[in-house]
Design a protein around this motif. Structure first.
Motif, PDB file in Angstrom:
ATOM      1  N   ARG A  91      26.259  -3.949  45.700  1.00 21.42           N
ATOM      2  CA  ARG A  91      26.188  -2.518  45.983  1.00 21.42           C
ATOM      3  C   ARG A  91      27.578  -1.893  45.846  1.00 21.42           C
ATOM      4  N   LYS A  92      27.643  -0.756  45.179  1.00 17.82           N
ATOM      5  CA  LYS A  92      28.907  -0.055  45.006  1.00 17.82           C
ATOM      6  C   LYS A  92      29.239   0.708  46.273  1.00 17.82           C
ATOM      7  N   ARG A  93      30.408   0.457  46.814  1.00 20.84           N
ATOM      8  CA  ARG A  93      30.817   1.099  48.057  1.00 20.84           C
ATOM      9  C   ARG A  93      31.329   2.512  47.802  1.00 20.84           C
ATOM     10  N   LEU A  94      31.232   3.335  48.843  1.00 22.99           N
ATOM     11  CA  LEU A  94      31.760   4.699  48.808  1.00 22.99           C
ATOM     12  C   LEU A  94      31.219   5.496  47.622  1.00 22.99           C
ATOM     13  N   SER A  95      29.939   5.331  47.365  1.00 21.73           N
ATOM     14  CA  SER A  95      29.301   6.045  46.267  1.00 21.73           C
ATOM     15  C   SER A  95      28.378   7.124  46.820  1.00 21.73           C
ATOM     16  N   LEU A  96      28.345   8.285  46.146  1.00 21.77           N
ATOM     17  CA  LEU A  96      27.460   9.364  46.561  1.00 21.77           C
ATOM     18  C   LEU A  96      26.005   9.032  46.259  1.00 21.77           C
ATOM     19  N   TYR A  97      25.791   8.075  45.349  1.00 18.72           N
ATOM     20  CA  TYR A  97      24.446   7.687  44.964  1.00 18.72           C
ATOM     21  C   TYR A  97      24.229   6.224  45.363  1.00 18.72           C
ATOM     22  N   HIS A 122      18.200   7.391  40.456  1.00 18.10           N
ATOM     23  CA  HIS A 122      18.099   8.750  39.934  1.00 18.10           C
ATOM     24  C   HIS A 122      18.102   9.765  41.068  1.00 18.10           C
ATOM     25  N   ARG A 123      18.849  10.827  40.873  1.00 24.95           N
ATOM     26  CA  ARG A 123      18.894  11.912  41.850  1.00 24.95           C
ATOM     27  C   ARG A 123      18.150  13.119  41.292  1.00 24.95           C
ATOM     28  N   ARG A 124      17.135  13.517  41.999  1.00 29.71           N
ATOM     29  CA  ARG A 124      16.337  14.665  41.552  1.00 29.71           C
ATOM     30  C   ARG A 124      17.108  15.958  41.790  1.00 29.71           C
ATOM     31  N   ILE A 133      13.646   6.897  37.529  1.00 30.11           N
ATOM     32  CA  ILE A 133      13.903   6.399  38.882  1.00 30.11           C
ATOM     33  C   ILE A 133      15.312   5.815  38.997  1.00 30.11           C
ATOM     34  N   ALA A 134      15.943   5.491  37.854  1.00 22.26           N
ATOM     35  CA  ALA A 134      17.296   4.934  37.886  1.00 22.26           C
ATOM     36  C   ALA A 134      17.920   5.041  36.497  1.00 22.26           C
TER      37      ALA A 134
END
Length: 221
Positions: A91-97, A122-124, A133-134
């Motif tokens: 998992r990528k840390r400090l990510s907005l997504y 994916h961000r709607r 979805i990604a």
């Protein structure tokens, strides 16, 4: 249950390492896709993870995580049948997504592990409908993957695909009849390769599995 998924659980041929798989992908455009059966369960006692069989019923990949109150490492390591680390999903840390990075080999064993792919949920935006979805983005020039990819469909229904800019599927998750949601098919095209396709599925599974993330458990390599 293992016999119902595939009969040859004991068979464990060792697949080639990820570096040799990547180097051969450019010569595999005319080869048929690899069809795998994915079981969202570890064959080890008191473990969680994934067990993956090839079309002949032989063990191809595995990911084993022991139950624990605290994790000794925040990585998920995809191994071959013999237990050799192929890819690390982190998992990528400090990510907005909700983002994950796929590394070559055992990413926790070396500080210089090569990042291969990024998988981002994916961000709607607004009310605009989307099948996505990604999103999958190559991070290494060593991969014969020159473009970004989108994951479309529904992972919860076990019906989704990784598609290129032309809409062609390079990997597909398909429901397997009469065995429930924990067993499904994964079809991987040669230009992506089975290990990377499985690593993307693991990242997608983490994004959409709710509160039962494997990262809350201790991962075994």
């Amino acid at each position: 249950m293992a016999a119902k998924v595939h009969p040859n659980v004991a068979a464990a041929p060792q697949p080639p390492c990820i570096s040799s798989i990547v180097s051969q992908q450019q010569q595999q455009e005319e080869e048929p896709p690899v069809v795998l059966t994915v079981w969202r369960k570890s064959l080890l006692f008191n473990c969680h993870g994934f067990t993956v069989f090839d079309a002949k019923g032989n063990l191809a990949f595995r990911l084993d995580c022991y139950d624990a109150t605290s994790s000794r490492r925040a990585d998920l390591v995809l191994m071959d049948a013999a237990g050799k680390p192929l890819l690390t999903i982190r998992r990528k840390r400090l990510s907005l997504y909700d983002s994950w990075i796929i590394y070559d080999g055992d990413g926790a064993a070396t500080a210089t592990a090569t990042p291969l792919l990024s998988v981002r949920r994916h961000r709607r935006v607004g009310l605009r409908a989307s099948k996505a979805i990604a999103h999958v983005t190559p991070l290494s020039s060593s991969l014969p993957l020159p473009e970004a990819y989108v994951v479309e469909g529904s992972y919860g229904r076990r019906s989704c695909a990784v598609r290129d800019a032309r809409g062609d599927a390079v990997a597909e998750v398909r429901r397997k009849e009469s065995v429930g949601d924990d067993v499904f098919r994964l079809v991987a095209q040669p230009r992506l390769g089975a290990p990377l396709a499985m690593a993307i599925v693991i990242a997608i599974d983490e994004m959409f599995r709710g509160g039962s993330s494997l990262l809350r458990r201790t991962c075994s390599a």
